[in-house]
Design a protein around this motif. Structure first.
Motif, PDB file in Angstrom:
ATOM      1  N   PRO A 170       0.845  -1.194   0.000  1.00  0.00           N
ATOM      2  CA  PRO A 170       0.000   0.000   0.000  1.00  0.00           C
ATOM      3  C   PRO A 170       0.885   1.251   0.000  1.00  0.00           C
ATOM      4  CG  PRO A 170      -0.562  -1.471   1.840  1.00  0.00           C
ATOM      5  CD  PRO A 170       0.724  -1.957   1.248  1.00  0.00           C
ATOM      6  N   THR A 207       0.528  10.216   6.679  1.00  0.00           N
ATOM      7  CA  THR A 207      -0.757   9.847   7.278  1.00  0.00           C
ATOM      8  C   THR A 207      -0.559   9.165   8.629  1.00  0.00           C
ATOM      9  OG1 THR A 207      -0.762   7.652   6.275  1.00  0.00           O
ATOM     10  CG2 THR A 207      -1.709   9.460   4.964  1.00  0.00           C
ATOM     11  N   ASP A 222       6.508   8.011  15.751  1.00  0.00           N
ATOM     12  CA  ASP A 222       6.053   8.511  17.057  1.00  0.00           C
ATOM     13  C   ASP A 222       4.674   8.013  17.467  1.00  0.00           C
ATOM     14  OD1 ASP A 222       8.162  10.411  18.066  1.00  0.00           O
ATOM     15  OD2 ASP A 222       7.894  11.193  16.046  1.00  0.00           O
ATOM     16  N   SER A 238       7.620   7.655   4.150  1.00  0.00           N
ATOM     17  CA  SER A 238       8.574   6.634   4.607  1.00  0.00           C
ATOM     18  C   SER A 238       8.900   5.695   3.453  1.00  0.00           C
ATOM     19  CB  SER A 238       7.994   5.838   5.788  1.00  0.00           C
ATOM     20  OG  SER A 238       7.969   6.644   6.947  1.00  0.00           O
ATOM     21  N   LEU A 239       7.872   5.304   2.711  1.00  0.00           N
ATOM     22  CA  LEU A 239       8.069   4.282   1.670  1.00  0.00           C
ATOM     23  C   LEU A 239       8.911   4.789   0.495  1.00  0.00           C
ATOM     24  CD1 LEU A 239       7.532   1.467   0.616  1.00  0.00           C
ATOM     25  CD2 LEU A 239       5.282   2.208  -0.176  1.00  0.00           C
TER      26      LEU A 239
HETATM   27  C1  LIG Z   1      12.262  14.301   6.637  1.00  0.00           C
HETATM   28  C2  LIG Z   1      11.340  13.355   7.339  1.00  0.00           C
HETATM   29  C3  LIG Z   1      11.288  13.371   8.716  1.00  0.00           C
HETATM   30  C4  LIG Z   1      10.440  12.506   9.401  1.00  0.00           C
HETATM   31  N1  LIG Z   1      10.387  12.563  10.774  1.00  0.00           N
HETATM   32  C5  LIG Z   1       9.536  11.756  11.430  1.00  0.00           C
HETATM   33  C6  LIG Z   1       9.415  11.821  12.855  1.00  0.00           C
HETATM   34  O1  LIG Z   1      10.073  12.599  13.535  1.00  0.00           O
HETATM   35  N2  LIG Z   1       8.531  10.980  13.443  1.00  0.00           N
HETATM   36  C7  LIG Z   1       7.760  10.112  12.745  1.00  0.00           C
HETATM   37  O2  LIG Z   1       6.970   9.398  13.351  1.00  0.00           O
HETATM   38  N3  LIG Z   1       7.851  10.033  11.402  1.00  0.00           N
HETATM   39  C8  LIG Z   1       8.691  10.830  10.733  1.00  0.00           C
HETATM   40  N4  LIG Z   1       8.765  10.760   9.372  1.00  0.00           N
HETATM   41  C9  LIG Z   1       7.938   9.755   8.679  1.00  0.00           C
HETATM   42  C10 LIG Z   1       6.569  10.329   8.333  1.00  0.00           C
HETATM   43  O3  LIG Z   1       5.822  10.576   9.517  1.00  0.00           O
HETATM   44  C11 LIG Z   1       5.802   9.344   7.434  1.00  0.00           C
HETATM   45  O4  LIG Z   1       4.806  10.104   6.825  1.00  0.00           O
HETATM   46  C12 LIG Z   1       5.186   8.151   8.116  1.00  0.00           C
HETATM   47  O5  LIG Z   1       6.153   7.377   8.765  1.00  0.00           O
HETATM   48  C13 LIG Z   1       4.533   7.184   7.134  1.00  0.00           C
HETATM   49  O6  LIG Z   1       3.322   7.685   6.700  1.00  0.00           O
HETATM   50  P1  LIG Z   1       2.996   7.779   5.176  1.00  0.00           P
HETATM   51  O7  LIG Z   1       1.568   8.123   5.084  1.00  0.00           O
HETATM   52  O8  LIG Z   1       3.971   8.692   4.532  1.00  0.00           O
HETATM   53  O9  LIG Z   1       3.195   6.250   4.719  1.00  0.00           O
HETATM   54  P2  LIG Z   1       3.970   5.577   3.491  1.00  0.00           P
HETATM   55  O10 LIG Z   1       5.361   6.089   3.422  1.00  0.00           O
HETATM   56  O11 LIG Z   1       3.145   5.668   2.264  1.00  0.00           O
HETATM   57  O12 LIG Z   1       3.956   4.067   3.981  1.00  0.00           O
HETATM   58  C14 LIG Z   1       4.814   3.614   5.024  1.00  0.00           C
HETATM   59  C15 LIG Z   1       4.670   2.088   5.137  1.00  0.00           C
HETATM   60  O13 LIG Z   1       3.407   1.764   5.688  1.00  0.00           O
HETATM   61  C16 LIG Z   1       2.652   0.975   4.749  1.00  0.00           C
HETATM   62  N5  LIG Z   1       1.288   1.503   4.818  1.00  0.00           N
HETATM   63  C17 LIG Z   1       0.905   2.774   4.646  1.00  0.00           C
HETATM   64  N6  LIG Z   1      -0.420   2.891   4.850  1.00  0.00           N
HETATM   65  C18 LIG Z   1      -0.859   1.654   5.126  1.00  0.00           C
HETATM   66  C19 LIG Z   1      -2.138   1.116   5.439  1.00  0.00           C
HETATM   67  N7  LIG Z   1      -3.228   1.903   5.515  1.00  0.00           N
HETATM   68  N8  LIG Z   1      -2.236  -0.213   5.679  1.00  0.00           N
HETATM   69  C20 LIG Z   1      -1.147  -1.000   5.636  1.00  0.00           C
HETATM   70  N9  LIG Z   1       0.092  -0.560   5.350  1.00  0.00           N
HETATM   71  C21 LIG Z   1       0.220   0.754   5.097  1.00  0.00           C
HETATM   72  C22 LIG Z   1       3.309   1.174   3.389  1.00  0.00           C
HETATM   73  O14 LIG Z   1       3.126   0.051   2.541  1.00  0.00           O
HETATM   74  C23 LIG Z   1       4.754   1.345   3.810  1.00  0.00           C
HETATM   75  O15 LIG Z   1       5.356   0.087   4.036  1.00  0.00           O
HETATM   76  C24 LIG Z   1       9.615  11.599   8.674  1.00  0.00           C
HETATM   77  C25 LIG Z   1       9.674  11.579   7.273  1.00  0.00           C
HETATM   78  C26 LIG Z   1      10.527  12.443   6.601  1.00  0.00           C
HETATM   79  C27 LIG Z   1      10.549  12.398   5.109  1.00  0.00           C
END
Ligand SMILES: Cc1cc2nc3c(=O)[nH]c(=O)nc-3n(C[C@H](O)[C@H](O)[C@H](O)COP(=O)(O)OP(=O)(O)OC[C@H]3O[C@@H](n4cnc5c(N)ncnc54)[C@H](O)[C@@H]3O)c2cc1C
Length: 287
Positions: free
Chosen positions: A30, A111, A124, A36-37
């Motif tokens: 997904p 998200t 977090d 992160s992905l």
């Molecule tokens: C510069 C930077 C700094 C950051 N600092 C922090 C921080 O301080 N603290 C923190 O917590 N995060 C941090 N992040 C991460 C950020 O919060 C991400 O957005 C979060 O970790 C993942 O959310 P996403 O929606 O982007 O998921 P994605 O990157 O799209 O997915 C992450 C993973 O989860 C899976 N996934 C996503 N949604 C679902 C679902 N509904 N069901 C099953 N699997 C799913 C995907 O397949 C993938 O493996 C940082 C990111 C960046 C780029």
């Protein structure tokens, strides 16, 4: 810096998404906010065959009250969590935590579901969900099951999500009104992941802790539920001697990696300091 090749799918419903995930097999992933992905794909640490983009599924983007629970759809962004008056009033630790994640650019797209489902101990939200007693709705081809956040995390990027399943919503039992809360996070700079962080939710009665739950971020291969530390302070006035014992209990369950954020010994001590600070701040906020 360039991801491997993949096919892109954009389902319009949860049913379509789980059917795609089921058909495409375990190399399909997904895609939520991608924050992160996509970096993992650029480093070729993740090489999915297919991305199933959840952004077109309107049902996954909601914050509502259902009976005694607050329900947050998996595609609700961290920014929407911060902006929600309902969450600000009923579960303010979520706003406090989301504001400590990354920076506004990441929070506009990242998200809550991606943060919770990712399985990175540096995220977090998982420790906060453990402290809140949240549960995750996991939907697959054969329906939806509920898994407690405290049971969901198994190791680094290893969770209770089964093949073809996705997280659709997070259910949080409404914390008691007047509860105290705090998320204390030490980071090297704005936008960094935690060196260590602690979440505390507690209630007071007659000046003593009536209930308490705590979770720890980034001090093991998974987020930790600090059960013993919370049990130690329950029934106390949070006097210094009791807090010291709780801190020792929290430190005892950590096993942080050595990385740019510090040695295991340092990060364990930081976790203890975060627990003591979170207990004190949660107490000061409790009615
Ligand atoms: C510069 C930077 C700094 C950051 N600092 C922090 C921080 O301080 N603290 C923190 O917590 N995060 C941090 N992040 C991460 C950020 O919060 C991400 O957005 C979060 O970790 C993942 O959310 P996403 O929606 O982007 O998921 P994605 O990157 O799209 O997915 C992450 C993973 O989860 C899976 N996934 C996503 N949604 C679902 C679902 N509904 N069901 C099953 N699997 C799913 C995907 O397949 C993938 O493996 C940082 C990111 C960046 C780029």
């Amino acid at each position: 810096m360039i991801p491997g090749t993949f096919s892109y799918h954009r389902p319009k419903s949860v049913q379509e998404a789980v059917s795609l995930l089921g058909q495409l097999g375990e190399d399909a992933r997904p895609l939520a906010g991608g924050h992160s992905l996509i970096p993992m794909m650029k480093l070729r640490l993740a090489v999915p065959s297919d991305l199933v983009d959840l952004a077109g599924i309107a049902d996954l983007r909601r914050i509502s009250q259902e009976g005694g629970d607050i329900v947050i759809g998996a595609m609700t962004t961290q920014h929407e969590v911060i902006a929600s008056d309902l969450l600000g009033e009923k579960i303010p630790i979520l706003r406090e935590t989301a504001l400590l994640i990354a920076d506004p650019q990441v929070r506009y797209v990242g998200t809550i579901g991606g943060n919770a489902a990712n399985g990175d101990p540096g995220n977090d939200m998982p420790a906060v969900m453990m402290a809140l007693g949240a549960s995750y709705d996991l939907t697959g081809g054969s329906g939806t099951r509920s898994v407690a956040a405290r049971e969901f995390y198994r190791g680094i990027y290893d969770t209770a999500l089964g093949a073809g399943e996705m997280l659709t919503a997070i259910r949080i039992p409404m914390p008691a009104s007047g509860h105290g809360f705090a998320y204390e996070k030490l980071k090297r700079k704005v936008g960094d992941y935690a060196t260590a962080a602690a979440a505390v939710i507690l209630t007071l009665s007659g000046g003593k802790v009536a209930t308490c739950a705590s979770g720890l971020t980034n001090v093991a291969d998974r987020p930790l539920f600090a059960e013993e530390a919370a049990a130690i302070v329950t029934g106390s006035t949070l006097d210094d001697a009791t807090v010291e014992k709780a801190v020792a209990a929290a430190e005892a369950i950590t096993s942080p990696a050595s990385d740019r954020r510090g040695t295991p010994q340092y990060r364990t001590k930081v976790a203890g300091v975060m627990v003591a600070r979170a207990l004190a701040r949660a107490k000061s906020r409790a009615a």
